[in-house]
Design a protein around this motif. Structure first.
Motif, PDB file in Angstrom:
ATOM      1  N   GLU A  29       0.832  -1.204   0.000  1.00  0.00           N
ATOM      2  CA  GLU A  29       0.000   0.000   0.000  1.00  0.00           C
ATOM      3  C   GLU A  29       0.868   1.255   0.000  1.00  0.00           C
ATOM      4  OE1 GLU A  29      -3.725   2.127   2.326  1.00  0.00           O
ATOM      5  OE2 GLU A  29      -3.245   0.044   2.818  1.00  0.00           O
ATOM      6  N   SER A  32       2.018   1.960  -3.472  1.00  0.00           N
ATOM      7  CA  SER A  32       0.948   2.577  -4.265  1.00  0.00           C
ATOM      8  C   SER A  32       0.803   4.058  -3.916  1.00  0.00           C
ATOM      9  CB  SER A  32      -0.367   1.837  -4.013  1.00  0.00           C
ATOM     10  OG  SER A  32      -1.405   2.414  -4.733  1.00  0.00           O
ATOM     11  N   LYS A  35       3.588   6.011  -5.439  1.00  0.00           N
ATOM     12  CA  LYS A  35       3.454   6.110  -6.891  1.00  0.00           C
ATOM     13  C   LYS A  35       2.477   7.214  -7.292  1.00  0.00           C
ATOM     14  CE  LYS A  35       2.460   3.177 -10.881  1.00  0.00           C
ATOM     15  NZ  LYS A  35       2.105   1.817 -11.302  1.00  0.00           N
ATOM     16  N   TYR A  36       1.349   7.293  -6.585  1.00  0.00           N
ATOM     17  CA  TYR A  36       0.286   8.211  -7.002  1.00  0.00           C
ATOM     18  C   TYR A  36       0.160   9.471  -6.147  1.00  0.00           C
ATOM     19  CZ  TYR A  36      -1.099   4.259  -9.843  1.00  0.00           C
ATOM     20  OH  TYR A  36      -1.098   3.231 -10.745  1.00  0.00           O
TER      21      TYR A  36
END
Length: 145
Positions: A29, A32, A35-36
């Protein structure tokens, strides 16, 4: 023991069988998030021991007996019902309670009415190392902060 993780020690994830599984998913998590939305990446992860709610009818035999007494009164049986069930022996009450508990647990199992919520009473705090993409335990706590 079931384990869950949190980034804020308030909202915890689903339950895992092991701490390693919870840590692995927490790292996924975090990947993620990086990354965003990298500015929102957590700096620590709470790994908590979950106490899943387990409903029980322990102690309910008196409630059942009282309900039967009230039913007799509500249905107008008057003084004839005054002493009804007032002398139930302890072992008979315990037998009733065991039977009620057995039926209740079988009913929960049959219809899959298991609780899907828990509370976290103790946890460990892990620091997230961005360079190594690893979690390092820094301390343990009890209860919520």
């Amino acid at each position: 023991m079931e384990i869950a993780y949190s980034f804020d020690n308030e909202s915890y994830s689903c339950c895992y069988d092991t701490e390693e599984e919870a840590i692995a998913d927490a790292l996924k998590e975090i990947e993620s998030i990086l990354k965003y939305n990298p500015e929102c990446a957590p700096i620590c992860v709470y790994i908590g021991d979950c106490e899943v709610f387990k409903p029980s009818l322990s102690g309910s035999s008196w409630d059942i007996i009282e309900a039967a007494i009230c039913q007799a009164d509500d249905e107008g049986f008057g003084e004839w019902a005054d002493d009804y069930l007032s002398d139930v022996k302890k072992e008979h009450r315990e037998e009733l309670e065991e039977g009620l508990e057995k039926v209740f647990q079988e009913w929960i199992e049959k219809y899959n009415y298991h609780a899907n919520f828990y509370k976290v009473n103790s946890y460990s705090i892990y620091h997230y190392d961005k360079e190594k993409h690893e979690l390092y335990k820094i301390n343990e706590g009890s209860g919520r902060e």
